[in-house]
Design an enzyme around this catalytic site. Structure first.
Site, short mmCIF file in Angstrom:
data_model
loop_
_atom_site.label_atom_id
_atom_site.label_comp_id
_atom_site.label_asym_id
_atom_site.label_seq_id
_atom_site.Cartn_x
_atom_site.Cartn_y
_atom_site.Cartn_z
N GLU A 37 45.49 29.75 39.29
CA GLU A 37 46.00 30.66 38.27
C GLU A 37 45.76 29.94 36.95
O GLU A 37 46.15 28.77 36.81
CB GLU A 37 47.50 30.92 38.44
CG GLU A 37 47.99 31.93 37.39
CD GLU A 37 49.51 32.06 37.28
OE1 GLU A 37 50.23 31.20 37.84
OE2 GLU A 37 49.96 33.01 36.62
N ARG A 262 50.59 20.41 50.71
CA ARG A 262 49.90 19.94 49.52
C ARG A 262 50.10 18.45 49.31
O ARG A 262 50.96 17.82 49.92
CB ARG A 262 50.33 20.72 48.28
CG ARG A 262 51.80 20.91 48.15
CD ARG A 262 52.01 22.18 47.37
NE ARG A 262 52.60 21.90 46.07
CZ ARG A 262 52.87 22.86 45.21
NH1 ARG A 262 52.56 24.11 45.49
NH2 ARG A 262 53.44 22.58 44.07
N LYS A 272 53.22 22.14 37.66
CA LYS A 272 52.71 22.52 36.34
C LYS A 272 53.85 22.61 35.33
O LYS A 272 53.69 22.29 34.17
CB LYS A 272 52.01 23.88 36.44
CG LYS A 272 50.63 23.82 37.02
CD LYS A 272 49.96 25.20 36.90
CE LYS A 272 48.68 25.26 37.72
NZ LYS A 272 48.17 26.64 37.81
#
Length: 561
Positions: A37, A262, A272
């Site tokens: 994104e 992850r 983020k």
RNA sequence: UGGGGAGUCGCCAAGCGGUAAGGCACCGGACUUUGGAUCCGGCAUUCGCAGGUUCGAAUCCUGCCUCCCCAGCCA
């Protein structure tokens, strides 16, 4: 090299793909995608996913697309799109002409939504956001149906068109899928497909004021692109039933979603949101600050794409959440840098040395090896003269056991030059050592004594007259705790390492560095790997310490404490 | 307390009924014109716990414990 060669390629993802290839589910085709994104910069966690997606496609002779998941214009920007493209490319991956955007599919997605409405599988809900939340129920209690759930299809069609035409304000209406408000999986409780957002989109401008939610966009985008294996992180496992539901309801090509854990690293943060805070609160200089775990930060710091790729491959995929020690990344970094970085001499903390028996006006050009790991790198000349700088740490007036470097009366080797012996220590009025007087043995030119005598240490040096002044930025870990996010009491910013950046200015580097360009990487012998920072100017080089050399003397010292 | 995932050496991670790979880290030692690199050696009688099945279990069964994720009109 590493266990890459020995590691059987049988992790759960590859096993699944092998099974598909056996059964012929996708006709032996393997097509993946990396779906960022564009709402921030990529970090090393993304690099892991990038390596996995592009790597697997390559391994199986398949393809990997770069697709932006740009369905929320409120958070996304062109700046991030550009940065992401640059970062993925820098890592060494190629998507040919397969650069896609979910926003490219908005019209198709809209048609899919209309299809579901016509099939009686979707409805326009006019409950307020708060009401929708209340109606959803909780983790342990089922939700209840919206009063708008059973509207006639024609009404839904008309209302959805009105949504598209901007006749609703934000929060006034959404399109929802009719599934099961009592599902134990909250994602299946009539999930929202479209919401109203009167926000221009970086790519579609003001063409739309309704935008698809992730769940309604992702699987269909995969399907449109004929992606076979949609790899995503563990938190989407709960969404897989929905991913499958939409594809089945639409009756379109059905990729397989596979979730993996992850990557997490010690001494840093990986979300983020937190990285953005570090930038916005000024804890770092920007997204590409060399202390940031971003790809751009690593690039500026001097990391190589190969090091990052090897590291990701070495970590391996699994479904268990873990935190990899940063030391493992640093291992792969040193491993690659050691093979590829030209050696050079630089003194970070200078101590003046005068060779008393060396001619005043003589300069000799000593031949130095550029890279002992790579003969093809050749040699260079390094000027030697009467007055030199050596590293302050390489001298001790009263050396402890196991300190092999220079000390009064002791003989050591100056790399590629001569053996020198310290004869005198000059101090200022406060007793600080400001200069060393030494003698050299002309017979030892090049670094070996004809009589075969040995020295215990080899020091790096730089000729005072010929050296270039430069700046060094010494980076340390950004946080003082391995898991800065772990503390329930304190915010992660409380653990920011106040000493994560130390500037040394001036440092002295050998003159061969005069033409170094931003991005160039070197090994400062006996110190560490350094990369030229873009802040460098024509008359002043700035070096970022990428990572230090392993230092057994420093380690010994640490153990004593 | 609903649903979904995971628990194998300090860290990552193989193993899929036949008696615990490998890497990082760490500890020794060799070599060395980078105390770098390289090389050699050491490093889980034990697989979250407790039972059970079996000649044999980290691998199968049962129960329990711990950790992670989900109640955005974020992705």
């Amino acid at each position: 090299m590493t266990n890459n060669d020995t590691k059987p390629a049988t992790d759960f993802i590859r096993s699944t793909i092998n099974a598909h290839n056996q059964s012929g589910r996708f006709g032996g085709r393997v097509h993946t995608r990396f779906p960022p994104e564009p709402n921030g910069y990529l970090h090393i966690g993304h690099a892991f996913s990038i390596c996995l997606n592009f790597g697997i496609a390559e391994e199986y002779g398949g393809l990997c697309n770069l697709r932006f998941d740009d369905t929320n214009p409120a958070k996304e920007e062109q700046e991030y799109i550009d940065a992401i493209i640059e970062d993925v490319r820098w890592l060494g991956f190629d998507w040919d002409d397969r650069l896609y955007f979910a926003s490219d599919y908005f019209e198709q997605l809209y048609d899919y939504a209309v299809t579901l409405i016509k099939d009686g599988k979707a409805y326009v809900d006019q409950l307020s956001p708060d009401e929708i939340r209340e109606y959803r129920g909780t983790l342990t209690e089922p939700g209840k149906n919206s009063p708008y759930r059973d509207r006639p299809i024609e009404e839904n069609l008309a209302l959805f068109e009105k949504m598209r035409n901007g006749e609703f304000g934000e929060g006034e209406a959404v399109l929802r899928t009719k599934i099961d408000m009592a599902s134990p999986n909250i994602n299946m409780r009539d999930p929202v497909m479209y919401r109203v957002l009167h926000t221009p989109h970086p790519r579609t401008g003001d063409a739309w004021c309704i935008y698809p939610m992730y769940d309604f966009a992702h699987g269909q985008s995969d399907s449109i692109e004929r992606v076979t294996h949609s790899l995503c992180s563990l938190e989407y496992a709960d969404h897989r039933p929905l991913y499958d539901w939409y594809l089945d309801a639409l009756g379109i090509f059905h990729p397989q979603q596979i979730e993996f854990a992850r990557l997490n690293l010690t001494y840093t943060v990986m979300s983020k949101r937190k990285l953005r805070r570090l930038v916005e609160e000024g804890h770092v200089s920007g997204w590409d600050d060399p202390r940031m775990p971003t790809i751009s930060g690593h690039r500026r710091r001097g990391y190589t794409p190969e090091a990052i790729r090897n590291f990701c491959a070495d970590v391996g995929v699994s479904r268990s959440n873990g935190v990899v020690e940063i030391e493992m990344l640093e291992y792969h970094l040193r491993q690659h840098l050691n093979k590829t970085s030209p050696r050079v001499m630089a003194v970070l903390n200078p101590l003046r040395v005068v060779i008393e028996n060396y001619p005043d006006d003589l300069t000799e050009n000593m031949e130095a090896v550029n890279n002992p790991e790579d003969e093809a790198a050749g040699t260079r000349k390094v000027p030697f003269s009467k007055v030199l700088y050596i590293e302050r740490d390489d001298f001790m007036e009263d050396p402890p056991k196991k300190f092999y470097r220079l000390a009064p009366g002791r003989e050591v080797r100056l790399r590629y030059a001569y053996f020198i012996t310290c004869t005198d220590v000059i101090k200022d009025d406060d007793g600080n050592i400001i200069e060393l007087r030494c003698t050299y043995d002309p017979e030892t030119r090049g670094g070996t004594a004809p009589d075969g005598r040995r020295v215990k240490a080899t020091l790096h040096w730089v000729s005072a007259e010929h050296a270039l002044k430069a700046e060094a930025r010494l980076y340390d870990r950004l946080f003082t705790k391995p898991n800065p996010e772990d503390d329930s009491e304190q915010d992660f910013t409380a653990f920011i390492n106040p000493d994560s950046l130390e500037v040394r200015d001036p440092i002295y580097v050998e003159p061969s560095l005069a033409d170094a360009q931003p991005g160039d990487r070197y090994q400062f012998e006996r110190i560490g790997y350094f990369a030229v920072d873009p802040d460098s100017t024509g008359d002043k080089l700035v070096f970022n310490r990428t990572v230090g050399l392993r230092d057994s003397w420093a380690k010994l010292q640490k153990q004593k404490k």
